[in-house]
Each structure stands twice: as structure tokens, then as C-alpha cells.
Scaffold this motif. Sequence first.
Motif, PDB file in Angstrom:
ATOM      1  N   TYR A  60     -11.132 -25.803 -12.875  1.00  0.00           N
ATOM      2  CA  TYR A  60     -10.501 -27.079 -13.199  1.00  0.00           C
ATOM      3  C   TYR A  60      -9.828 -27.653 -11.958  1.00  0.00           C
ATOM      4  O   TYR A  60      -9.304 -26.907 -11.131  1.00  0.00           O
ATOM      5  N   ALA A  61      -9.786 -28.969 -11.872  1.00  0.00           N
ATOM      6  CA  ALA A  61      -9.189 -29.649 -10.719  1.00  0.00           C
ATOM      7  C   ALA A  61      -7.680 -29.443 -10.662  1.00  0.00           C
ATOM      8  O   ALA A  61      -7.102 -29.361  -9.580  1.00  0.00           O
ATOM      9  N   ASP A  62      -7.039 -29.377 -11.819  1.00  0.00           N
ATOM     10  CA  ASP A  62      -5.585 -29.194 -11.883  1.00  0.00           C
ATOM     11  C   ASP A  62      -5.196 -28.807 -13.304  1.00  0.00           C
ATOM     12  O   ASP A  62      -6.050 -28.714 -14.204  1.00  0.00           O
ATOM     13  N   TYR A  63      -3.913 -28.607 -13.536  1.00  0.00           N
ATOM     14  CA  TYR A  63      -3.398 -28.174 -14.841  1.00  0.00           C
ATOM     15  C   TYR A  63      -3.732 -29.187 -15.932  1.00  0.00           C
ATOM     16  O   TYR A  63      -4.134 -28.810 -17.033  1.00  0.00           O
ATOM     17  N   GLN A  64      -3.595 -30.470 -15.643  1.00  0.00           N
ATOM     18  CA  GLN A  64      -3.897 -31.489 -16.647  1.00  0.00           C
ATOM     19  C   GLN A  64      -5.374 -31.487 -17.008  1.00  0.00           C
ATOM     20  O   GLN A  64      -5.734 -31.650 -18.181  1.00  0.00           O
ATOM     21  N   ASP A  65      -6.245 -31.285 -16.029  1.00  0.00           N
ATOM     22  CA  ASP A  65      -7.684 -31.176 -16.294  1.00  0.00           C
ATOM     23  C   ASP A  65      -7.951 -30.003 -17.239  1.00  0.00           C
ATOM     24  O   ASP A  65      -8.739 -30.114 -18.178  1.00  0.00           O
ATOM     25  N   PHE A  66      -7.277 -28.877 -17.015  1.00  0.00           N
ATOM     26  CA  PHE A  66      -7.422 -27.719 -17.898  1.00  0.00           C
ATOM     27  C   PHE A  66      -7.025 -28.093 -19.329  1.00  0.00           C
ATOM     28  O   PHE A  66      -7.745 -27.796 -20.288  1.00  0.00           O
ATOM     29  N   LEU A  67      -5.855 -28.731 -19.496  1.00  0.00           N
ATOM     30  CA  LEU A  67      -5.392 -29.114 -20.835  1.00  0.00           C
ATOM     31  C   LEU A  67      -6.335 -30.121 -21.491  1.00  0.00           C
ATOM     32  O   LEU A  67      -6.637 -30.006 -22.685  1.00  0.00           O
ATOM     33  N   ASP A  68      -6.804 -31.076 -20.711  1.00  0.00           N
ATOM     34  CA  ASP A  68      -7.710 -32.098 -21.248  1.00  0.00           C
ATOM     35  C   ASP A  68      -9.003 -31.476 -21.763  1.00  0.00           C
ATOM     36  O   ASP A  68      -9.537 -31.896 -22.794  1.00  0.00           O
ATOM     37  N   ARG A  69      -9.519 -30.495 -21.046  1.00  0.00           N
ATOM     38  CA  ARG A  69     -10.799 -29.877 -21.408  1.00  0.00           C
ATOM     39  C   ARG A  69     -10.653 -28.729 -22.397  1.00  0.00           C
ATOM     40  O   ARG A  69     -11.664 -28.232 -22.920  1.00  0.00           O
ATOM     41  N   ASN A  70      -9.404 -28.321 -22.689  1.00  0.00           N
ATOM     42  CA  ASN A  70      -9.156 -27.229 -23.635  1.00  0.00           C
ATOM     43  C   ASN A  70      -8.034 -27.610 -24.597  1.00  0.00           C
ATOM     44  O   ASN A  70      -7.001 -26.943 -24.653  1.00  0.00           O
ATOM     45  N   PRO A  71      -8.202 -28.657 -25.393  1.00  0.00           N
ATOM     46  CA  PRO A  71      -7.116 -29.089 -26.286  1.00  0.00           C
ATOM     47  C   PRO A  71      -6.718 -28.015 -27.298  1.00  0.00           C
ATOM     48  O   PRO A  71      -5.579 -27.986 -27.756  1.00  0.00           O
ATOM     49  N   GLN A  72      -7.629 -27.109 -27.608  1.00  0.00           N
ATOM     50  CA  GLN A  72      -7.338 -26.022 -28.540  1.00  0.00           C
ATOM     51  C   GLN A  72      -6.332 -25.023 -27.960  1.00  0.00           C
ATOM     52  O   GLN A  72      -5.776 -24.203 -28.685  1.00  0.00           O
ATOM     53  N   ALA A  73      -6.064 -25.111 -26.667  1.00  0.00           N
ATOM     54  CA  ALA A  73      -5.090 -24.216 -26.040  1.00  0.00           C
ATOM     55  C   ALA A  73      -3.647 -24.601 -26.376  1.00  0.00           C
ATOM     56  O   ALA A  73      -2.756 -23.749 -26.359  1.00  0.00           O
ATOM     57  N   ILE A  74      -3.419 -25.849 -26.713  1.00  0.00           N
ATOM     58  CA  ILE A  74      -2.065 -26.316 -27.021  1.00  0.00           C
ATOM     59  C   ILE A  74      -1.546 -25.539 -28.232  1.00  0.00           C
ATOM     60  O   ILE A  74      -2.173 -25.501 -29.281  1.00  0.00           O
ATOM     61  N   GLY A  75      -0.396 -24.905 -28.079  1.00  0.00           N
ATOM     62  CA  GLY A  75       0.175 -24.085 -29.145  1.00  0.00           C
ATOM     63  C   GLY A  75      -0.426 -22.698 -29.233  1.00  0.00           C
ATOM     64  O   GLY A  75      -0.036 -21.902 -30.079  1.00  0.00           O
ATOM     65  N   ASN A  76      -1.384 -22.409 -28.369  1.00  0.00           N
ATOM     66  CA  ASN A  76      -2.058 -21.105 -28.355  1.00  0.00           C
ATOM     67  C   ASN A  76      -2.154 -20.586 -26.916  1.00  0.00           C
ATOM     68  O   ASN A  76      -3.026 -19.811 -26.584  1.00  0.00           O
TER      69      ASN A  76
END
Length: 169
Positions: A60-76
Amino acid sequence: MMNIVLLEPEMPANTGNIGRTCVATGTRLHLIEPLGFKLNEKAIKRAGLDYWDKLDVQVYADYQDFLDRNPQAIGNLYFATTKAHRLYTEPAYRPDCYLMFGKESAGIPEEILVANEPYCVRIPMWGEIRSLNLANSVSIVLYEALRQNRFGELNPAGQLHRLHWNGEN
């Protein structure tokens, strides 16, 4: 499938060892740039041995890119840090959780930790020891998460062959 997330890892040997652990556990590895090495470096492949080509790795380019591409990670998503008040054994890890570790020299940035404080976990250490080796830390937390999930589809038994000992070496 468990997920290991390395935020800006700096040392190829650590990432190679972590990659090998990921292959051995059926875990996906997520690498967030900038990396302190190139993925084709000999050091990373040497540490990963002949397992590197079997690794499920995403970059991933950065932390936000990681979150954007892995929304299921939020809360997990759990953040391993020496600054946490909660032990790594306390959360109930789901079988598809994400375990994040920061770069060797600085860990995870404070602003990320503060925004996710309930999900921050710590490995206890003696005295004023600053931190453990990154690859060791990943193994400790990952295997706790796997243990809580009964090790998923990992092979739980080895094959010890009994030898007949006749009293001679």
C-alpha cells in the motif's frame, strides 16, 4: 485468514522472517510504504528462505490507502505498541483480524495509536526494555490470535518417529 500489517518496515531480514511466519500460518502480509528496502532484495528473500514465492503479500502507498482498500479492517484491527495499557492476550481476536506493527525505529505513529486506543495491545517486558525484535513480536501476537481460534486449519500434530535405543550412541 489472519492478517499481519507492517507499517513502514525498515529491515529486510525482519520482513523476510515475518513473511516466512505468514506462509507457515496461512496469514496474509500487508506492507505499508515507505519500505526501508526493495521487495526483490536478497536479504528479504534469504530470511524468507524458499517460502517468499508462496507469500500472500499486498503493498500500500500509505496508511490511508491500506484503510481504503481494507474497510473490513475497521474495528477488527489491533495495534501492537509498547505504549498500550492492554495486554495482547486480552482481546478476543476474530479469525480474520488484522494485527498492525510499526517500523523498527519508531513504532506506530502516536496519532494513529491515540485514534485507536481501545485496539492497542502490548507485550509485557521486564524493566526498562524498549521493545522486542519486530519478527518476534509478530510471532507472539499472531500465535495468540491463532490459539484463540483453535489454530484454524494449521496442522496441530507432528510425526515423531520412535527409535529403538539400545544403550549405544
